[in-house]
Design an enzyme around this catalytic site. Structure first.
Site, mmCIF file in Angstrom:
data_model
loop_
_atom_site.group_PDB
_atom_site.id
_atom_site.type_symbol
_atom_site.label_atom_id
_atom_site.label_comp_id
_atom_site.label_asym_id
_atom_site.label_seq_id
_atom_site.Cartn_x
_atom_site.Cartn_y
_atom_site.Cartn_z
ATOM 1 N N HIS A 172 1.590 2.273 5.941
ATOM 2 C CA HIS A 172 0.974 0.814 5.693
ATOM 3 C C HIS A 172 -0.324 0.764 5.877
ATOM 4 O O HIS A 172 -1.834 0.400 5.349
ATOM 5 C CB HIS A 172 2.033 -0.867 5.850
ATOM 6 C CG HIS A 172 0.958 -1.502 5.909
ATOM 7 N ND1 HIS A 172 1.393 -2.928 4.732
ATOM 8 C CD2 HIS A 172 -0.414 -2.347 6.451
ATOM 9 C CE1 HIS A 172 -0.159 -4.435 6.051
ATOM 10 N NE2 HIS A 172 -0.443 -3.188 5.816
ATOM 11 N N GLU A 173 -1.092 0.867 7.290
ATOM 12 C CA GLU A 173 -2.126 1.271 7.573
ATOM 13 C C GLU A 173 -2.547 2.247 7.349
ATOM 14 O O GLU A 173 -3.773 1.471 7.410
ATOM 15 C CB GLU A 173 -1.750 0.999 9.560
ATOM 16 C CG GLU A 173 -1.563 -0.423 9.949
ATOM 17 C CD GLU A 173 -1.840 -0.832 9.550
ATOM 18 O OE1 GLU A 173 -3.315 -1.510 9.800
ATOM 19 O OE2 GLU A 173 -1.016 -2.558 9.345
ATOM 20 N N HIS A 176 -4.372 1.423 4.007
ATOM 21 C CA HIS A 176 -5.817 0.966 4.212
ATOM 22 C C HIS A 176 -7.095 1.652 3.650
ATOM 23 O O HIS A 176 -7.739 1.300 3.860
ATOM 24 C CB HIS A 176 -5.847 -0.341 5.132
ATOM 25 C CG HIS A 176 -4.951 -1.761 5.176
ATOM 26 N ND1 HIS A 176 -4.673 -2.462 3.851
ATOM 27 C CD2 HIS A 176 -4.238 -2.086 6.352
ATOM 28 C CE1 HIS A 176 -4.444 -3.205 4.300
ATOM 29 N NE2 HIS A 176 -3.515 -3.855 5.265
ATOM 30 N N TYR A 187 -12.005 -8.144 1.519
ATOM 31 C CA TYR A 187 -10.689 -8.612 2.616
ATOM 32 C C TYR A 187 -10.273 -10.113 2.210
ATOM 33 O O TYR A 187 -10.327 -10.581 3.454
ATOM 34 C CB TYR A 187 -10.601 -7.720 3.648
ATOM 35 C CG TYR A 187 -9.016 -7.527 4.739
ATOM 36 C CD1 TYR A 187 -8.727 -6.942 3.821
ATOM 37 C CD2 TYR A 187 -9.180 -8.251 5.739
ATOM 38 C CE1 TYR A 187 -6.659 -7.319 4.382
ATOM 39 C CE2 TYR A 187 -7.959 -8.858 6.216
ATOM 40 C CZ TYR A 187 -6.478 -8.357 5.582
ATOM 41 O OH TYR A 187 -5.698 -7.896 6.213
ATOM 42 N N GLU A 196 -3.534 -5.670 0.846
ATOM 43 C CA GLU A 196 -2.531 -6.304 1.916
ATOM 44 C C GLU A 196 -1.112 -5.539 1.036
ATOM 45 O O GLU A 196 -0.310 -4.824 1.456
ATOM 46 C CB GLU A 196 -2.305 -7.571 2.664
ATOM 47 C CG GLU A 196 -2.963 -8.232 3.638
ATOM 48 C CD GLU A 196 -2.659 -6.234 4.691
ATOM 49 O OE1 GLU A 196 -1.826 -6.403 5.018
ATOM 50 O OE2 GLU A 196 -3.947 -6.707 5.345
ATOM 51 N N ASP A 270 -6.625 -16.931 8.408
ATOM 52 C CA ASP A 270 -6.118 -15.861 7.841
ATOM 53 C C ASP A 270 -6.913 -15.001 6.133
ATOM 54 O O ASP A 270 -5.968 -14.186 5.437
ATOM 55 C CB ASP A 270 -4.723 -15.133 7.066
ATOM 56 C CG ASP A 270 -4.137 -13.852 6.654
ATOM 57 O OD1 ASP A 270 -4.619 -13.298 7.208
ATOM 58 O OD2 ASP A 270 -2.699 -13.774 6.142
ATOM 59 N N HIS A 275 -2.162 -11.502 3.875
ATOM 60 C CA HIS A 275 -0.764 -11.500 4.261
ATOM 61 C C HIS A 275 0.248 -12.951 3.568
ATOM 62 O O HIS A 275 1.560 -12.554 3.796
ATOM 63 C CB HIS A 275 -0.739 -11.675 6.180
ATOM 64 C CG HIS A 275 -1.232 -10.529 6.566
ATOM 65 N ND1 HIS A 275 -3.298 -11.302 6.942
ATOM 66 C CD2 HIS A 275 -1.151 -9.090 6.985
ATOM 67 C CE1 HIS A 275 -2.988 -10.216 7.437
ATOM 68 N NE2 HIS A 275 -2.152 -8.730 8.005
#
Length: 355
Positions: A172-173, A176, A187, A196, A270, A275
Site C-alpha cells: 500500500h505505502e 503511493h 491528496y 488511498e 483527514d 481514508h
C-alpha cells in the site's frame, strides 16, 4: 488543474487519522500516550513533506533499470533520524532481525507484482532503489512512504503490532510512490480518496500475488495481522469486500468506511475524508475482480493499472472521472465484452456514474 510534474507535499500513513484521534482522547495512558506521540510526529512529518515536496526522487540512470529489486534496509534504532544505520543489503542473506527480513521480503513482493505482471521497473518505472527504515520511533503506531523511502514503526504492542507484518501494508505505502510518479493524484477530497484506494487495491493485489490467491480465495482485508491483543473486535484496518466492517471495537471505535455513494462522508478532517471515502472505489474494485474471477491482478488489476499510468487521469480527478477511464481502459485492453460490462456494473453498484 494541477500540472502533472508538480510533486504534492503528501505524508501517507497507513493508520487513518480518525483512529489515532480517537485513541488520543482515551483516558487510558496505554492508548493515548502512543497515539498522541504518533499524531504529533505525523504532523511534523506532514509539514516537512510540504517543504521538501519539490525535490525530485532519484531513480536509476536511464537504461540501467534492473529486472531485480535493489533493496536496502536501515535501522532507525527507535530514533527519528532517517534513514538510520544500514543493516541489510540486497546481496546479503537473511538477517537475525525478523523485522528486517519482513521489510526486505515486502519490498521484493511489491517489486515482483509491478515488474512481473505489469512490466514496471520499480516504483518510478526506471529502477528506483527500494529503501526502508525499521524500528522507527518509540512505540510508533504507523508506517509511511515519505516520498523517497518506506518507514516502519514497531507499534505499541497492545493495539498495533509491528508494521512490517502485513505485506499489503508495505505494498500500500509503496504504491503511493507509484501514484506519485504517474497520475500524482492530489491528496484531498475524491482525488485523495482515489489515491488511498489505489494503494489499497495494489496492496491487496501484492498480497494475493505473493500468496498465489485467486479473487475468490483472498480475504480483501487491508492490514490483517496488524491489530494487537488489545483489540477485541477487529480484523484489519479496512475491508474492500465489506467496507465499514473491519473493526467495531470499544477502543478503536467503528470502521466508518462507506461501501457506496449513499454513505459518502463529507468532512474537512483527514484531507476531506481520504481514508474514509476510499471504501467506495475499493468496493468497486472488489466487485469487478470477483465478477471477472480468476486472479484479481490479471484483468481487473490491469484495468486499474492502465487507468493510473496511462496519462489520461487528471491529478484532481473525482470518482466519476476515474470510473469513466476504467471503462475506457477495459475497452482498450479487452474490447467490447464481459470486462467492460463488469466495470460498468461494479461502478453502478457503488453509485458512481460512468456516463
Amino acid at each position: 488543474m494541477t500540472t502533472r510534474n508538480q510533486k504534492h507535499g503528501v505524508f501517507c500513513g497507513i493508520v487513518p487519522p480518525h483512529v489515532l484521534d480517537r485513541l488520543a482522547e482515551s483516558e487510558d495512558p496505554r492508548h493515548y500516550e502512543p497515539a498522541r506521540r504518533t499524531l504529533e510526529h505525523d504532523g511534523a512529518l506532514r509539514t516537512r513533506r510540504r517543504v521538501t515536496a519539490a525535490r525530485t526522487v532519484s531513480g536509476a540512470a536511464a537504461g540501467a533499470a534492473s529486472d531485480r529489486p535493489q533493496r536496502t534496509i536501515y535501522d532507525a534504532r527507535h530514533g527519528n533520524t532517517l534513514p538510520g544505520a544500514k543493516v541489510h543489503a540486497e546481496s546479503e542473506g537473511p538477517a537475525k532481525d525478523a523485522t528486517v527480513n519482513r521489510a526486505h521480503a515486502g519490498l521484493g513482493a511489491t517489486f515482483d507484482l509491478y515488474f512481473k505482471v505489469y512490466g514496471r521497473h520499480s516504483i518510478d518505472g526506471a529502477g528506483m532503489p527500494l529503501n526502508a527504515s525499521v524500528h522507527y520511533g518509540e512505540g510508533y503506531d504507523n508506517a509511511f512512504w515519505d516520498g523517497e523511502q518506506m518507514v516502519f514503526g514497531d507499534g505499541d504492542g497492545d493495539l498495533f503490532l509491528d508494521f512490517t507484518i502485513p505485506v499489503d501494508v508495505i505494498g500500500h505505502e509503496l504504491t503511493h510512490g507509484v501514484t506519485q510518479h504517474t497520475a500524482n493524484l492530489e491528496y484531498y477530497g475524491q482525488s485523495g480518496a482515489l489515491n488511498e484506494s489505489v494503494s489499497d487495491v495494489f496492496g491487496s493485489l501484492i498480497k494475493q500475488y505473493a500468496l498465489g490467491q485467486s479473487a475468490a480465495q483472498a480475504d480483501w482485508l487491508i492490514g490483517a495481522g496488524l491489530l494487537g491483543p488489545g483489540v477485541d473486535r477487529g480484523a484489519a484496518l479496512r475491508s474492500m469486500k465489506a467496507p465499514g466492517t473491519a473493526y467495531q471495537d470499544d477502543v478503536l471505535g467503528t470502521d466508518p468506511q462507506p461501501a457506496t455513494m449513499a454513505g459518502y462522508v463529507r468532512t474537512s478532517r483527514d484531507n476531506g475524508g481520504v481514508h474514509i471515502n476510499s471504501g467506495i472505489p475499493n468496493h468497486a474494485f472488489y466487485l469487478l475482480a470477483t465478477a471477472l474471477g480468476s486472479n484479481a491482478w490479471e484483468r481487473a488489476g490491469r484495468i486499474w493499472y492502465q487507468t493510473l499510468t496511462g496519462g489520461e487521469l487528471a491529478s484532481d480527478a473525482d470518482f466519476a472521472a476515474f470510473a469513466r477511464l476504467t471503462v475506457a481502459s477495459a475497452r482498450t485492453l479487452y474490447g467490447e465484452g464481459d470486462a467492460v460490462q463488469a466495470v460498468l456494473k461494479a461502478w453502478s453498484q457503488v453509485g458512481v456514474p460512468t456516463a
